[in-house]
Scaffold this motif. Structure first.
Motif, PDB file in Angstrom:
ATOM      1  N   ALA A  92     -38.424   6.926  -2.458  1.00 21.88           N
ATOM      2  CA  ALA A  92     -38.884   5.731  -1.749  1.00 21.88           C
ATOM      3  C   ALA A  92     -39.630   6.134  -0.476  1.00 21.88           C
ATOM      4  N   GLN A  93     -39.091   7.086   0.261  1.00 26.78           N
ATOM      5  CA  GLN A  93     -39.763   7.566   1.465  1.00 26.78           C
ATOM      6  C   GLN A  93     -41.048   8.308   1.109  1.00 26.78           C
ATOM      7  N   VAL A  96     -43.998   5.937   0.444  1.00 27.24           N
ATOM      8  CA  VAL A  96     -44.633   5.336   1.622  1.00 27.24           C
ATOM      9  C   VAL A  96     -45.607   6.329   2.254  1.00 27.24           C
ATOM     10  N   VAL A 137     -40.391  -1.388  -2.458  1.00 25.80           N
ATOM     11  CA  VAL A 137     -40.894  -0.251  -1.689  1.00 25.80           C
ATOM     12  C   VAL A 137     -42.319   0.099  -2.111  1.00 25.80           C
ATOM     13  N   GLY A 141     -45.045  -0.583   0.612  1.00 26.33           N
ATOM     14  CA  GLY A 141     -45.558   0.689   1.077  1.00 26.33           C
ATOM     15  C   GLY A 141     -47.071   0.761   1.033  1.00 26.33           C
ATOM     16  N   LEU A 183     -41.210   0.845   7.960  1.00 22.22           N
ATOM     17  CA  LEU A 183     -40.791   0.904   6.558  1.00 22.22           C
ATOM     18  C   LEU A 183     -39.776   2.022   6.334  1.00 22.22           C
ATOM     19  N   ILE A 187     -36.057   1.509   4.799  1.00 20.77           N
ATOM     20  CA  ILE A 187     -35.643   2.231   3.590  1.00 20.77           C
ATOM     21  C   ILE A 187     -34.411   3.087   3.873  1.00 20.77           C
ATOM     22  N   SER A 396     -36.739  -7.207  -1.265  1.00 18.83           N
ATOM     23  CA  SER A 396     -37.849  -6.885  -0.359  1.00 18.83           C
ATOM     24  C   SER A 396     -37.709  -7.500   1.021  1.00 18.83           C
ATOM     25  N   LEU A 399     -37.838  -5.180   4.008  1.00 18.84           N
ATOM     26  CA  LEU A 399     -39.169  -4.589   4.164  1.00 18.84           C
ATOM     27  C   LEU A 399     -40.133  -5.605   4.766  1.00 18.84           C
TER      28      LEU A 399
END
Length: 428
Positions: A92-93, A96, A137, A141, A183, A187, A396, A399
């Motif tokens: 997920a990171q 982004v 994400v 992102g 973000l 996350i 979401s 986010l």
């Protein structure tokens, strides 16, 4: 004009394509005003496509599609893993960071979200993440993509509002970094609660970092070359679009050697579709915009907002909240085209910086691509990962809160947006 707006809303709710909804509702304005020549809708539609500055739009779209076919994406994914692999949240990171790196390549949030959903979405689910969280994400992102130059929204806003596109390009870097931090924090908080591990536990070696940087260097240099060319006066915004195409072809064919006849043809085919959709929307929006100007809607809106406050920061915050709200129902490109001539004169009259306003306005409008009921990026990701919209929306919310808060923070910090443009081009 009220009938025109109502017609547009009804047509959108019925699922009509945005370009046709704009054209039909705009045509109603002329049916209400029979004293206007019937040739005006045709004239404004054609003249809208004759704006020389808009030539950059199809050129950057072609450049982005060529770079995507040139093996850039896989190399940037390796670099993103090196940068964010140890952050809590794993892929997920990484996704982004990949969106930030892809900003100089695709320039389109929808294209980036769709691409990443195919590349990383199912792998994120296999590693234990819920489908709704993975989709959220990947969708949110991609907000970083149009903020990094050369974002298509910047070109549209700059062309319509007569704002320096070079300064807009330069202004995107600090906001993109702030959005990334927002973000990443959201996350990481979710990952801590759910136990999502990092993508890698060991720090990358110097050789790994150097190899990843070497692989992605030509994509990273792309926005740098754009800004340098504009700053040195070598290119106009339209000419630099042509440079971008040549650069993309050279990188793909001569350096990476992955751009061949078939992949180049696929890039051109995709570009035809993308350019046709964007330019058709721009052309037909002129019918709607003509009525807005003739009815003096900008003056009415200005009067309503200045009645609340004449402080430019307060007015910009109100505009951002309005755009975030209407973005639930209207596409980002449409918002930029229709609302720039409404809000920009007001901000200028109150002493606001058009570059500062442009960045926060573009970000706020783009967020609508990720929210129901009409978010294009949302539907693209949900369809690829087979996620119900309700599940996506619930997952979401953190986010959405993170990027909305970051956008409002940018309203309060104009220096964060204008610092790089002032450094490169001098005070605006």
């Amino acid at each position: 004009m009220l009938l025109v707006v109502l017609a547009f809303a009804v047509l959108m709710l019925l699922g009509m394509p945005v370009a046709f909804a704009i054209a039909i509702s705009g045509a109603l304005f002329f049916l209400q005003n029979l004293d206007l020549p019937t040739t005006i809708p045709v004239q404004v539609t054609v003249s809208q496509t004759q704006n020389f500055a808009l030539l950059a739009v199809p050129l950057f779209i072609i450049a982005g599609n060529v770079l995507n076919r040139a093996g850039i994406t896989a190399r940037l994914l390796a670099l993103a893993t090196v940068i964010a692999g140890r952050l809590r949240g794993g892929l997920a990171q990484v996704s982004v960071v990949l969106s930030a790196l892809m900003g100089g390549v695709s320039g389109s949030a929808i294209a980036d979200a769709s691409m990443q959903a195919r590349m990383l979405g199912h792998e994120m689910v296999r590693r234990g993440m819920t489908r709704g969280f993975a989709a959220g994400v990947l969708s949110f992102g991609s907000l970083l993509t149009p903020v990094i130059p050369p974002g298509i929204g910047m070109i549209l806003y700059g062309s319509i509002g007569q704002v320096s596109i070079g300064r807009l390009f330069a202004a995107g870097f600090v906001p993109a970094a702030l959005l990334w931090v927002a973000l990443a924090a959201a996350i990481a908080a979710t990952a801590r609660v759910r136990g999502y591990p990092p993508e890698r536990t060991a720090a990358p070696t110097l050789a790994e970092a150097a190899g990843a940087l070497k692989g992605g260097i030509w994509a990273l240099l792309f926005p740098v070359f754009l800004l340098v060319g504009l700053r040195m006066g070598v290119f106009t915004p339209s000419e630099i679009g042509a440079f971008a195409v040549v650069y993309a072809v050279l990188v793909g064919a001569a350096i990476h050697r992955e751009l061949r006849g078939r992949s180049f043809a696929q890039a051109m085919e995709q570009s035809l579709t993308d350019v046709g959709a964007v330019m058709f929307l721009i052309a037909l929006s002129a019918i709607f915009t003509y009525g807005i100007v003739l009815e003096q809607i900008p003056d009415l809106v200005s009067g309503a907002l200045t009645a609340v406050s004449e402080d430019v920061t307060v007015v910009m915050a109100l505009i951002v909240l309005f755009v975030l709200a209407i973005g639930f129902f209207v596409d980002a490109t449409v918002l930029i085209i229709m609302l720039t001539p409404v809000f920009l004169p007001l901000v200028r009259s109150l002493g606001g910086d058009p570059v500062h306003f442009g960045l926060v306005f573009i970000i706020a409008a783009t967020i609508g691509n990720f929210t129901p009921p009409v978010g294009a990026a949302m539907y693209a990701v949900c369809s690829i990962l087979r996620v119900p919209v309700g599940e996506y929306t619930l997952e979401s919310l953190p986010l959405l809160a993170a990027v909305s808060a970051a956008t409002l923070l940018l309203v309060l910090a104009p220096g964060a947006v204008t610092f790089v443009p002032d450094l490169l081009f001098g005070p605006g």
